[in-house]
Each structure stands twice: as C-alpha cells, then as structure tokens.
Write a protein that holds these residues in place. Structure first.
Motif, PDB file in Angstrom:
ATOM      1  N   UNK A 114       0.886  -1.322  -0.004  1.00 33.39           N
ATOM      2  CA  UNK A 114       0.010  -0.125   0.136  1.00 33.39           C
ATOM      3  C   UNK A 114       0.825   1.297  -0.005  1.00 33.39           C
ATOM      4  N   UNK A 115       0.171   2.355   0.121  1.00 36.31           N
ATOM      5  CA  UNK A 115       0.853   3.772   0.128  1.00 36.31           C
ATOM      6  C   UNK A 115       0.351   4.563   1.197  1.00 36.31           C
ATOM      7  N   UNK A 116       1.048   5.736   1.311  1.00 36.80           N
ATOM      8  CA  UNK A 116       0.707   6.532   2.379  1.00 36.80           C
ATOM      9  C   UNK A 116       0.650   7.824   2.043  1.00 36.80           C
ATOM     10  N   UNK A 117      -0.424   8.405   1.666  1.00 32.56           N
ATOM     11  CA  UNK A 117      -0.450   9.918   1.054  1.00 32.56           C
ATOM     12  C   UNK A 117      -0.505  10.740   2.301  1.00 32.56           C
ATOM     13  N   UNK A 118      -1.014  10.439   3.311  1.00 31.07           N
ATOM     14  CA  UNK A 118      -1.019  11.634   4.267  1.00 31.07           C
ATOM     15  C   UNK A 118       0.025  11.515   5.145  1.00 31.07           C
ATOM     16  N   UNK A 119       1.101  10.765   4.691  1.00 33.45           N
ATOM     17  CA  UNK A 119       2.308  11.039   5.624  1.00 33.45           C
ATOM     18  C   UNK A 119       2.141  10.613   6.964  1.00 33.45           C
ATOM     19  N   UNK A 120       1.088   9.842   7.381  1.00 33.19           N
ATOM     20  CA  UNK A 120       1.171   9.828   8.916  1.00 33.19           C
ATOM     21  C   UNK A 120       1.968   8.298   9.278  1.00 33.19           C
ATOM     22  N   UNK A 121       2.621   7.823   8.439  1.00 33.72           N
ATOM     23  CA  UNK A 121       3.485   6.708   8.436  1.00 33.72           C
ATOM     24  C   UNK A 121       2.651   5.246   8.871  1.00 33.72           C
ATOM     25  N   UNK A 122       1.358   5.262   8.467  1.00 30.67           N
ATOM     26  CA  UNK A 122       0.435   4.377   8.466  1.00 30.67           C
ATOM     27  C   UNK A 122      -0.138   4.128   6.844  1.00 30.67           C
ATOM     28  N   UNK A 123      -0.062   3.050   6.556  1.00 33.87           N
ATOM     29  CA  UNK A 123      -0.842   2.763   5.065  1.00 33.87           C
ATOM     30  C   UNK A 123      -2.125   3.252   4.955  1.00 33.87           C
ATOM     31  N   UNK A 124      -2.524   3.577   3.681  1.00 35.02           N
ATOM     32  CA  UNK A 124      -3.752   4.208   3.763  1.00 35.02           C
ATOM     33  C   UNK A 124      -4.870   3.194   3.483  1.00 35.02           C
ATOM     34  N   UNK A 125      -4.577   2.153   2.858  1.00 42.27           N
ATOM     35  CA  UNK A 125      -5.343   0.779   2.561  1.00 42.27           C
ATOM     36  C   UNK A 125      -5.244  -0.148   3.273  1.00 42.27           C
ATOM     37  N   UNK A 126      -6.128  -1.046   3.830  1.00 43.44           N
ATOM     38  CA  UNK A 126      -5.716  -2.226   4.872  1.00 43.44           C
ATOM     39  C   UNK A 126      -4.784  -3.257   4.228  1.00 43.44           C
ATOM     40  N   UNK A 127      -4.373  -3.875   5.018  1.00 39.62           N
ATOM     41  CA  UNK A 127      -3.604  -5.030   4.603  1.00 39.62           C
ATOM     42  C   UNK A 127      -4.231  -6.262   5.234  1.00 39.62           C
ATOM     43  N   UNK A 128      -4.514  -7.390   4.387  1.00 44.84           N
ATOM     44  CA  UNK A 128      -5.055  -8.664   4.507  1.00 44.84           C
ATOM     45  C   UNK A 128      -4.157  -9.715   4.726  1.00 44.84           C
ATOM     46  N   UNK A 129      -3.613 -10.149   6.024  1.00 43.68           N
ATOM     47  CA  UNK A 129      -2.351 -10.945   6.033  1.00 43.68           C
ATOM     48  C   UNK A 129      -2.964 -12.418   5.616  1.00 43.68           C
ATOM     49  N   UNK A 130      -4.157 -12.590   5.737  1.00 42.63           N
ATOM     50  CA  UNK A 130      -4.347 -14.117   5.094  1.00 42.63           C
ATOM     51  C   UNK A 130      -4.621 -14.333   3.592  1.00 42.63           C
ATOM     52  N   UNK A 131      -3.815 -14.959   3.186  1.00 42.26           N
ATOM     53  CA  UNK A 131      -3.493 -15.331   1.655  1.00 42.26           C
ATOM     54  C   UNK A 131      -4.678 -16.384   1.400  1.00 42.26           C
ATOM     55  N   UNK A 132      -5.094 -16.203  -0.077  1.00 45.97           N
ATOM     56  CA  UNK A 132      -5.957 -17.195  -0.356  1.00 45.97           C
ATOM     57  C   UNK A 132      -5.542 -18.563  -0.230  1.00 45.97           C
ATOM     58  N   UNK A 133      -4.275 -18.577  -0.732  1.00 48.38           N
ATOM     59  CA  UNK A 133      -3.369 -20.062  -0.597  1.00 48.38           C
ATOM     60  C   UNK A 133      -3.346 -20.614   0.756  1.00 48.38           C
ATOM     61  N   UNK A 134      -3.168 -19.616   1.702  1.00 49.09           N
ATOM     62  CA  UNK A 134      -3.027 -20.140   3.166  1.00 49.09           C
ATOM     63  C   UNK A 134      -4.499 -20.722   3.638  1.00 49.09           C
ATOM     64  N   UNK A 135      -5.348 -20.112   2.927  1.00 47.64           N
ATOM     65  CA  UNK A 135      -6.838 -20.618   3.380  1.00 47.64           C
ATOM     66  C   UNK A 135      -6.846 -22.083   2.631  1.00 47.64           C
ATOM     67  N   UNK A 136      -6.511 -22.067   1.450  1.00 48.11           N
ATOM     68  CA  UNK A 136      -6.761 -23.542   0.659  1.00 48.11           C
ATOM     69  C   UNK A 136      -5.811 -24.567   1.436  1.00 48.11           C
ATOM     70  N   UNK A 137      -4.511 -24.156   1.971  1.00 47.64           N
ATOM     71  CA  UNK A 137      -3.630 -25.259   2.571  1.00 47.64           C
ATOM     72  C   UNK A 137      -4.292 -25.489   4.087  1.00 47.64           C
TER      73      UNK A 137
END
Lengths: 257, 412
Positions: free
Chosen positions: B344-367
C-alpha cells in the motif's frame, strides 16, 4: 554433409541473429540484480527458480518456433542436398537447445557460481537444462505440425499455459474436490507428471521449505529423497524430453514441404 | 575422667550448635564421603566437597545445610537411583557435578530432588546424563540459578525433564542451560514463578512446557532447535517477554504453542525460522505486542476458537504465510503492525498505510483446508490467485485486516 556440419550451420545462423545476445544480457542483468539486491540467499534462489521454471520454457518455445518458421526456406534448400532428414532435424534441435543453454548458463548459472551458491546452482542448472530440451522439442513439434506461424505460436503459448498455470490449477481443483480422501499418493503422482512441477518440487525440497508440508512433506521427502523417487523423476523428465522430440522428428521426416 | 569426657563432648556439641562449622569431605579429609559428613552435621553447617569422584545415591539432606563442591567435585549415581533428595528447608547445593542417575518408570528419578521444602538454592551445578535433572516438588520460594544440564535423551519415553516443577510456588529459575532432555523446563500446577535468561536447546520435546501454571513470567530466555518449541497450555496470566524462539523447524513443529491460554502478554519476543511461530488454539484476551516474526513458515496460526486477542506493533518479515486461520470470521484485533508484503501507500504521511492489509492469503486458506495443496507453494498459479484475491477479497475473512499497517518497521 554430416550432422556436425549441419549443427555448425544452424548454430552460426542462430548466433548471428543477435537475439540470443540480447537474451543472455537481459538474463545476466536480471539474475545478478536479484542476487545483489536481495540479502536473503533463499529468496534470490526462489526468484531465479521462477525465471528458470516459467520464463525459460516460454522463451525457449517462442524462440524455437519463430526460428523454425523463419528458416523454412533454408531448411527446404538444405533438403535438396544429399542429407538425411533426421540429420537436418537433429541439427536444428540441438543448435536451438545449445544456444538456449549458452544463454541460460551465462545468464543465470554464472552469477550463481560467482556469488557462491554452491550445490544449488548446479541443481538449478540440471533443472534448466531439462526444461530447455523439453520445451525446444515441443516448439519444433508444434511448428512442424502447424504450418501457419501465428496459429503455431498461439498453440505454443497455450501449451506453456497448460504446463505453467492450468496444470496446477487442475491439481488444486482436484485437491479441493477430493479433500476428504487421502491424497498423498495423488500429490506425488500429480507433481511427477508435469516437468515444471517436478523441478519445482525438487527445488522446494532442497530449500527446506518442505517442513511446511507437514505430513504430506514427510511422504514427499521420503519419496523424492529416496533413490526410487529420484530415478522416477529423472525418468519422467527424460520421457518429456524424448517423446515430443521423437514425434517431431517422425513428422519432419514425412513432412511434405 | 569419664565425666570430663562427657562434659567435653557436650561442650563440643553446644559449640557446634551455636555457630555453623565447615565440614570438609575428601580423600585426605576426616570424612571420606558426603553421607558420613551429612550424618555428623547439623543445620547451618557447610559441607565442602573436595575434588574427586564420589559414588553417591539416595543422599537425603534433612538438615538446613549448604553442600558445596570444589572444582572437580563429582557425584556419580552409577545409574542406580536418585542422587540427592532434599527434604529440609533452606538447603543450598552448589558448584557440584552430578551425573548418571538411574532410570525408572515408576518414580521420577532425579539428580537433585526438592521435596516439600522452602528457601532452597540450587546454584552453579552441572548435571550430566540424568533422567530428571532438577526436580522441584511441592516447594516454594526456591532459586535455581546458573546450572548446566546436559542430557543425552534418545526417546521421549526413556527420558525425563531438565528442570521440573510440580505444585511449586514462587520459584526463580534463571541463567540455566538445558539441553538433551525430554522437556527443557517443565512446570505443572506451579504459580508465580519467574523464568529468566535460560537457554533451552536441543530437547526432544519442548524447550519449555507448562500446564495449569498461572501467573508465571518468562523473560529473555532462548529456546532453540527443540523438537516442538515451547508449549503453554491451560493457563492464565502469563507474561512472556524478550524471549527468542529459533529453529524449531520440522513437520508439526512450532515456536510457541498456545492452547487454552487467557489474559496473557507476549511482548518483545523474536521468532525466527520456526515452522509455525505461534500456533493459537482456544486463546483469549492475549496481547501480542512488539514481536519480530522472521523467516517462519507461518507467523501466526490462529484457530477459530481464539477471541479478543490483540496483535499490535509486530514486525512480520519474510514469512511464507503471515497469518493463517480456519475461520471465516475474525474476533481478534490486528492493528499497526509492519508487514513486509504490504504493497500500500501512505498519502497523508502519517507513516501508516492508507489501505488495509489482509494478512491471510487465499493460498493459506486453501492449505488450511487441504494440507496437501502446499506442494504448490511457489507456483505461478498460486501467486496469480493470491494477487487476485488481494484486490477483491472473496474467500479470505473480510474483517481480518490490519487497517493501519505501518509503513516502516516498528521499533522494538
């Protein structure tokens, strides 16, 4: 005119096209870049493995068939000479494979050796060599069967997609569909049948990611680690190498130019 | 004459009662072996063992004495039975080498056993080739400090634990080194203990194993290359800080196993090269803060029966899977972590990403559903599927997301 002379002609012709030089240089830059910028040895090996498994077969096939289509007149001219058709076929097959090998070894294996990756680079070289011969065979087979260049390349890309993407997709779907059944044997068979999967699995086992595989990994390691599994994999790779090439030669011998 | 002798003896006994004396044991001393010395000692005495090998078994210390070895003082149990059993309060055993206890499947034979005592110290001892090494049973306020335990366990059923606590309270276990036992450190029904600065490596089963043991603290320990890492089960109120969990690598292995754990804190630990760094089952209200997860197969495996856990300010670096779960819902909180796979990116420079991160990948779900599918790791198809799922999540838990992922590594 013997086979050696024919190989010399084809080889010289391919080298002159400069395409292979650009290809080698690109690989060299790419792989050195990956090794240089990635601090993790395992990560860079994985990236290079991806190039070897997916990019090289594709380029091998496209280059092989484009070369075949473009040198049709040269081949026809050669065939008017007192030479065996098989010699012409093998001449072309080996020259194509050798040039690819040249690019592959200087482009990928050399940086690996320079940065001291040890046995893994040797392993990657074996895997890459198999894939080059296998997919050069496919390239010639399809180009010989299909006279139309555009159609031929289309089919080649489909074949590549089948080996690189769809096959895994089908396997994944099967796993999902038959999740309630014991699948250890099925996974072993599934990953032995596709040459791309064989090389990937063996590389993964080498990189010790196998621990993730849990119980399946144990059966896998037992299978691929044992000499039987090793020989079966080698046998399958050899079959993939020999059969398409032999069919291609047969078709070439009987082809009406 | 006779009465004078009696008086002298009485005086002698009185003087020995009034102040501690030092009794020497050795080849050239008055007492040739420790049990002789022990029977002539009274509480408060110091028994000093000179250099040499002593055949000792079933030495029962029932007085508050200090048993101290010179360098090279060895108690050899000759594979017979227990070596030292302490049944009195305030006993100190230090600087001794104990080796070759017996093996028993009926009683837990140990090099040193503390039985129902308080205020004892086991310090600087070396235990080699024992069944159980240091065994504390129903004891409290004891200290186990700087001991070296070197076992040579071959199978789980033929071996005992390094430091074993059973029904203890307020025990301090620090700076010990345990290797080659079944479990490195084992606690059962033991409370309010502090386990700091120990190294537990190369043990057959767990580096640290505890069950039903509330209110313990584990600080700055190293757990390396054990059969299955550290197991924490059926417990509340535990603090684990600054520990290192390393190289617990193998099928069915993990760095830290949490099973039925409530209200605990896991802070500032480093997990590297484990098959699964933390495996959580039935874990509620546990805070996982400021840890580093690097080069693991799975960083977090969270089963569906974990509720209200918080995962904050952690660094996830180079793990094959960041988070895996078997549940479509997410009753836990993930926020302000650093994920190396975050694009993701950080447009407002608060050092936190502006879009959420989803740590569960589809493949890990399949596995998770079809473990066999893991052979497709590294396949082009898998990368494609994961990329597609990242853009539009369909199968992965919608709410399992870090809404404010950090752009840079969080400071530890």
């Amino acid at each position: 005119m013997n086979l050696r002379k024919i190989i010399k002609y084809f080889f010289g012709d391919i080298i002159r096209s400069k395409w292979i030089v650009v290809y080698t240089a690109a690989l060299l830059v790419f792989s050195s870049g990956i090794i240089y910028f990635s601090k993790d040895e395992q990560k860079s090996l994985l990236s290079l493995m991806n190039i070897v498994m997916y990019l090289i077969p594709l380029l091998c096939m496209i280059f092989g068939s484009v070369y075949y289509y473009n040198s049709r007149e040269f081949i026809e001219m050669l065939l008017t000479q007192p030479v065996k058709r098989s010699s012409v076929f093998y001449g072309q097959y080996f020259s194509l494979a050798f040039t690819q090998m040249l690019g592959f070894i200087t482009g990928i294996i050399l940086p690996l050796l320079i940065f001291n990756f040890g046995f893994n680079s040797f392993f990657l070289m074996i895997a890459g060599t198999f894939l080059i011969f296998i997919f050069t065979g496919f390239a010639l087979l399809i180009s010989i069967l299909v006279n139309d260049k555009v159609k031929g390349i289309g089919i080649l890309i489909a074949v590549w997609l089948l080996f690189a993407v769809f096959y895994d997709g089908i396997v994944l779907f099967m796993f999902y569909y038959f999740a309630d059944y014991p699948l250890e044997k099925a996974t072993i068979i599934a990953s032995t049948l596709n040459p791309v999967d064989v090389t990937r699995t063996m590389m993964m086992l080498r990189l010790d990611i196998s621990a993730l595989f849990g119980y399946t990994g144990a059966t896998f390691k037992k299978y691929f680690g044992s000499s039987a599994g090793y020989y079966v994999s080698l046998f399958v790779l050899h079959m993939w190498m020999i059969i398409p090439a032999l069919i291609a030669r047969k078709k070439f011998n009987r082809k009406n130019f | 004459m006779k009465s004078a002798g009696t008086i002298l003896l009485v005086l002698f006994l009185l003087s020995s009662l009034s102040r501690a004396k030092t009794i020497l044991v050795g080849e050239n001393e008055l007492y040739k072996n420790p049990s002789e010395a022990l029977s002539h000692s009274v509480s408060g005495d110091v028994i000093k063992i000179s250099k040499g090998v002593y055949n000792v078994s079933e030495l029962v210390i029932d007085k508050s004495i200090t048993l101290e070895g010179e360098e090279g003082a060895v108690f050899d149990g000759n594979f017979f039975k227990e070596i030292i059993t302490v049944t009195s309060d305030s006993v100190t055993v230090k600087n001794l080498t104990l080796r070759n206890t017996g093996t028993s499947f009926v009683t837990d034979v140990a090099a040193i056993r503390l039985e129902n005592v308080s205020g004892c110290r086991l310090e600087n001892n070396t235990v080699q080739n024992s069944f159980f090494a240091l065994y504390l049973s129903s004891s409290k306020n004891c200290v186990v400090l700087s001991n070296r335990i070197e076992g040579n366990a071959v199978s789980e059923s033929f071996s005992g634990n390094g430091i074993h606590l059973w029904k203890c309270n307020n025990i301090t276990i620090s700076n010990n080194e345990v290797s080659g036992q079944r479990d490195g450190i084992y606690l059962e029904f033991s409370t309010n203990s502090e386990i700091t600065g120990n190294t537990s490596r190369g043990n057959l089963r767990y580096g640290l194993h505890f069950m039903f043991s509330e209110g313990n603290r584990y600080i700055n320990n190293v757990f390396r290359n054990n059969g299955a890492g550290v197991a924490v089960m059926y417990t509340k109120r535990i603090t684990m800080t600054g520990n290192r969990f390393e190289d617990n690598w193998g099928a069915n292995s993990y760095g830290l196993l949490l099973k039925d754990i409530d209200n605990s804190l896991i802070y500032g630990n480093t997990f590297s090269r484990n098959t699964a760094a933390i495996y959580m089952e039935g874990t509620n209200r546990v805070n996982i803060l400021n840890n580093i997860f690097e080069n693991n197969g799975w960083a977090l495996k969270i089963l569906g029966n974990c509720y209200e856990d918080s995962v904050l300010y952690n660094n996830f670096l180079n793990n094959t899977f960041d988070v895996a779960t078997n549940s479509p819902r997410n009753p836990n909180v993930f926020i302000n972590n650093y994920w190396d796979k975050y694009k993701g990116y950080d447009l407002d420079n608060d050092r936190k990403g502006d879009v959420p991160y989803r740590p569960v990948s589809l493949f890990s779900l399949v596995v998770e559903k079809v473990p066999e599918a893991v052979v497709l790791t590294g396949s082009f198809l898998v990368d494609l599927l994961d990329a597609a799922e990242k853009v539009i999540p369909v199968f992965t838990p919608e709410t399992l997301a870090d809404n404010y992922p950090l752009m840079n590594r969080s400071g530890n």
